[in-house]
Structure formats: C-alpha cells, structure tokens
Motif scaffolding. Sequence first.
Motif, PDB file in Angstrom:
ATOM      1  N   UNK A   1       0.890  -1.093   0.093  1.00  0.00           N
ATOM      2  CA  UNK A   1      -0.077  -0.019   0.098  1.00  0.00           C
ATOM      3  C   UNK A   1       1.027   1.227  -0.096  1.00  0.00           C
ATOM      4  N   UNK A   2       1.940   1.386   0.895  1.00  0.00           N
ATOM      5  CA  UNK A   2       2.417   2.400   1.178  1.00  0.00           C
ATOM      6  C   UNK A   2       3.743   2.890  -0.027  1.00  0.00           C
ATOM      7  N   UNK A   3       4.341   1.727  -0.434  1.00  0.00           N
ATOM      8  CA  UNK A   3       5.470   1.884  -1.344  1.00  0.00           C
ATOM      9  C   UNK A   3       4.565   2.383  -2.833  1.00  0.00           C
ATOM     10  N   UNK A   4       3.729   1.751  -3.387  1.00  0.00           N
ATOM     11  CA  UNK A   4       3.093   2.287  -4.420  1.00  0.00           C
ATOM     12  C   UNK A   4       2.462   3.580  -4.433  1.00  0.00           C
ATOM     13  N   UNK A   5       1.914   3.980  -3.430  1.00  0.00           N
ATOM     14  CA  UNK A   5       1.198   5.075  -3.035  1.00  0.00           C
ATOM     15  C   UNK A   5       2.176   6.245  -3.053  1.00  0.00           C
ATOM     16  N   UNK A   6       3.490   5.939  -2.413  1.00  0.00           N
ATOM     17  CA  UNK A   6       4.444   7.023  -2.393  1.00  0.00           C
ATOM     18  C   UNK A   6       5.112   7.250  -3.925  1.00  0.00           C
ATOM     19  N   UNK A   7       5.180   6.388  -4.560  1.00  0.00           N
ATOM     20  CA  UNK A   7       5.778   6.260  -5.902  1.00  0.00           C
ATOM     21  C   UNK A   7       4.702   7.099  -6.829  1.00  0.00           C
ATOM     22  N   UNK A   8       3.347   6.670  -6.806  1.00  0.00           N
ATOM     23  CA  UNK A   8       2.401   7.411  -7.503  1.00  0.00           C
ATOM     24  C   UNK A   8       2.406   8.919  -7.056  1.00  0.00           C
ATOM     25  N   UNK A   9       2.483   9.201  -6.013  1.00  0.00           N
ATOM     26  CA  UNK A   9       2.488  10.692  -5.540  1.00  0.00           C
ATOM     27  C   UNK A   9       3.521  11.399  -6.067  1.00  0.00           C
ATOM     28  N   UNK A  10       4.702  10.855  -6.321  1.00  0.00           N
ATOM     29  CA  UNK A  10       5.902  11.533  -6.892  1.00  0.00           C
ATOM     30  C   UNK A  10       5.949  11.575  -8.188  1.00  0.00           C
ATOM     31  N   UNK A  11       5.493  10.501  -9.136  1.00  0.00           N
ATOM     32  CA  UNK A  11       5.053  10.467 -10.419  1.00  0.00           C
ATOM     33  C   UNK A  11       3.922  11.474 -10.734  1.00  0.00           C
ATOM     34  N   UNK A  12       2.827  11.536  -9.833  1.00  0.00           N
ATOM     35  CA  UNK A  12       1.807  12.378 -10.150  1.00  0.00           C
ATOM     36  C   UNK A  12       2.097  14.005 -10.073  1.00  0.00           C
ATOM     37  N   UNK A  13       2.896  14.152  -9.087  1.00  0.00           N
ATOM     38  CA  UNK A  13       3.601  15.369  -9.011  1.00  0.00           C
ATOM     39  C   UNK A  13       4.375  16.007 -10.106  1.00  0.00           C
ATOM     40  N   UNK A  14       5.220  15.096 -10.789  1.00  0.00           N
ATOM     41  CA  UNK A  14       6.164  15.536 -11.628  1.00  0.00           C
ATOM     42  C   UNK A  14       5.115  15.592 -13.084  1.00  0.00           C
ATOM     43  N   UNK A  15       4.116  14.921 -13.254  1.00  0.00           N
ATOM     44  CA  UNK A  15       3.342  14.890 -14.256  1.00  0.00           C
ATOM     45  C   UNK A  15       2.604  16.343 -14.355  1.00  0.00           C
ATOM     46  N   UNK A  16       2.174  16.443 -13.210  1.00  0.00           N
ATOM     47  CA  UNK A  16       1.512  17.951 -12.893  1.00  0.00           C
ATOM     48  C   UNK A  16       2.328  18.895 -13.190  1.00  0.00           C
ATOM     49  N   UNK A  17       3.427  18.970 -12.897  1.00  0.00           N
ATOM     50  CA  UNK A  17       4.760  20.055 -13.209  1.00  0.00           C
ATOM     51  C   UNK A  17       5.099  20.202 -14.530  1.00  0.00           C
ATOM     52  N   UNK A  18       5.139  18.913 -15.285  1.00  0.00           N
ATOM     53  CA  UNK A  18       5.141  18.840 -16.640  1.00  0.00           C
ATOM     54  C   UNK A  18       4.046  19.621 -17.432  1.00  0.00           C
ATOM     55  N   UNK A  19       3.032  19.327 -16.924  1.00  0.00           N
ATOM     56  CA  UNK A  19       1.641  20.179 -17.399  1.00  0.00           C
ATOM     57  C   UNK A  19       1.856  21.377 -17.388  1.00  0.00           C
ATOM     58  N   UNK A  20       2.211  21.991 -16.145  1.00  0.00           N
ATOM     59  CA  UNK A  20       2.358  23.455 -15.983  1.00  0.00           C
ATOM     60  C   UNK A  20       3.493  24.199 -16.676  1.00  0.00           C
ATOM     61  N   UNK A  21       4.704  23.249 -16.965  1.00  0.00           N
ATOM     62  CA  UNK A  21       5.639  23.768 -17.766  1.00  0.00           C
ATOM     63  C   UNK A  21       5.376  23.916 -19.274  1.00  0.00           C
ATOM     64  N   UNK A  22       4.617  23.005 -19.672  1.00  0.00           N
ATOM     65  CA  UNK A  22       4.151  23.053 -20.988  1.00  0.00           C
ATOM     66  C   UNK A  22       2.929  24.409 -21.282  1.00  0.00           C
ATOM     67  N   UNK A  23       2.140  24.316 -20.437  1.00  0.00           N
ATOM     68  CA  UNK A  23       0.828  25.212 -20.486  1.00  0.00           C
ATOM     69  C   UNK A  23       1.089  26.495 -20.084  1.00  0.00           C
ATOM     70  N   UNK A  24       1.694  26.817 -18.816  1.00  0.00           N
ATOM     71  CA  UNK A  24       1.793  27.770 -17.954  1.00  0.00           C
ATOM     72  C   UNK A  24       3.484  28.041 -17.622  1.00  0.00           C
ATOM     73  N   UNK A  25       4.189  28.013 -18.284  1.00  0.00           N
ATOM     74  CA  UNK A  25       5.758  28.114 -18.132  1.00  0.00           C
ATOM     75  C   UNK A  25       6.062  29.371 -17.080  1.00  0.00           C
ATOM     76  N   UNK A  26       5.294  30.585 -17.089  1.00  0.00           N
ATOM     77  CA  UNK A  26       5.868  31.644 -16.305  1.00  0.00           C
ATOM     78  C   UNK A  26       5.505  31.260 -14.885  1.00  0.00           C
ATOM     79  N   UNK A  27       4.801  30.500 -14.754  1.00  0.00           N
ATOM     80  CA  UNK A  27       4.201  29.785 -13.343  1.00  0.00           C
ATOM     81  C   UNK A  27       5.309  28.838 -12.578  1.00  0.00           C
ATOM     82  N   UNK A  28       6.274  28.490 -13.324  1.00  0.00           N
ATOM     83  CA  UNK A  28       7.175  27.428 -12.798  1.00  0.00           C
ATOM     84  C   UNK A  28       8.597  27.969 -12.895  1.00  0.00           C
TER      85      UNK A  28
END
Length: 245
Positions: free
Chosen positions: A12-39
């Motif tokens: 439970x905890x290991x996949x949850x932590x990994x998904x949390x990190x991957x999810x954040x970086x996917x969100x960061x990639x979206x912001x870099x591509x769509x709203x680069x001035x906010x990163x």
Amino acid sequence: MVVLQKEYLDLVLAPSGLLLMFGYHLFLLYRILKYPHKTVIGYENHNKNAWVERMLQTETDVGLAINVIASNASTSTYLASLSISLSSLIGTWAGNSNKNFLEEVILGDRSLSTYAIKYISILMCFLIAFTCFVQSVRYYVHASFLISTLDSDLPVKYVQRSVIRGGNFWSLGLRALYFATMFLLWIFGPIPMFTCSVSMVVVLHMLDTNSVPLHQFRFSSTKKRSEKVVTASHRILLGEPTSVL
C-alpha cells in the motif's frame, strides 16, 4: 498475521509514495508546457534565452559566455561522476549487506524479491541521473562550440536550444536523484519511503512554483549604442545638454 500485515504495508505505502511522486511531476510537466511563467524552470529558461541573445550581440562577451557554460558543464560532470559512483556503491552494498541487521530495523516485507526490487530501483535512478547529466554536458559543450563561432550568421535560436536542453537534462538528473533518495529510504521500510515522498512533494512544489513576473528584456545593439555615445560627445563639445540612454 504479523507477516501479512507487514507485506500489506509495502503493497500500500510503497506504490502510494511512488504514484505521488510521479503524479506531482506529471502535474509539473503540464504546468511547464501550458503555464511556463508559473514555474521556476520556465522562468529560468526565459532568462537563459535572454542571456544567450545578449551574449551573441558582441564578440567581446564570447569569453564570458564560454566561461559560464563551462562552469555548468563542469558541475554536470561532477554530478555524473557522483551518480555512477553511488550506483557502484549501492551495488556493492546489495551484495554484502547484513540481512539480519536489516530485518531488525525494517517494518515491512523482508522477502528477497522485495530486496531485489529496492536495490534495482535505486540503481536505475542513479544510472538515469548519470545519463541525464552526461547529456547535459553534451549540450553545454555544443553550445560552447556555437557561441565561439565568430563572424557567422548563426541563428540565436540554435544556441538557445542547446543551452535550454542542457538545463533541462540537468533538471531531469536532479529529479532522478530525488527518486533515488526516496527508494533509498525504502530499504528501511515503506513508512520512511512514504513519509519522504509526501515531504518531498510539498518541498518541491514550493521550490518549483514561480511568483516573479517574467521580465521582457530589451537589448540595444552595439552599433546603436556607439552612435548614441558619439552623438552625446558632440553635444558635450558644443555645450548642449546630453542624455545617453
């Protein structure tokens, strides 16, 4: 029952932590591509583009530009060496680690397959970091060659692309080291790994968010600047008021 409970923690905890990190970086990639001035990455890339444009305006600034790029390349080289050294160290540790000691401190799955997954994950992160830092050096060296090409009609965007890609691979290498830190704590159990993931996402979100507005740089060419200085000199000789902007 205790063994099943410990295995359940890892499931439970290991996949949850990994998904949390991957999810954040996917969100960061979206912001870099769509709203680069906010990163922060988009903010730095904007400033790098302006810096390259300014450095290519005059040949006298070529030496300064090459020194700046060389310092970035040397830092990437150091981190690449550090990553490959740590991967070798982890490999040696995996082969000679004291399983009895680890079983006493780990609250989670203690099977050999889980140990193998942990060590392989850490090794993969360090090798990915090594590859990214090497690619960063490659693009910085290429940018140095382009900037040192004097008296040419080289487009500015060519140098900008090399500098930006070098910085992007640098950022990817750092992210791989962040993942390696998370997997390293997984050796001591899923609870430290999950805690590290949550803490790292919170800290990275604060560090990756930019609130400074992008400055629109305006550079006057050297020729125009020289003409203004000459005009001001003539006005001084004639006793007229001057203003060199």
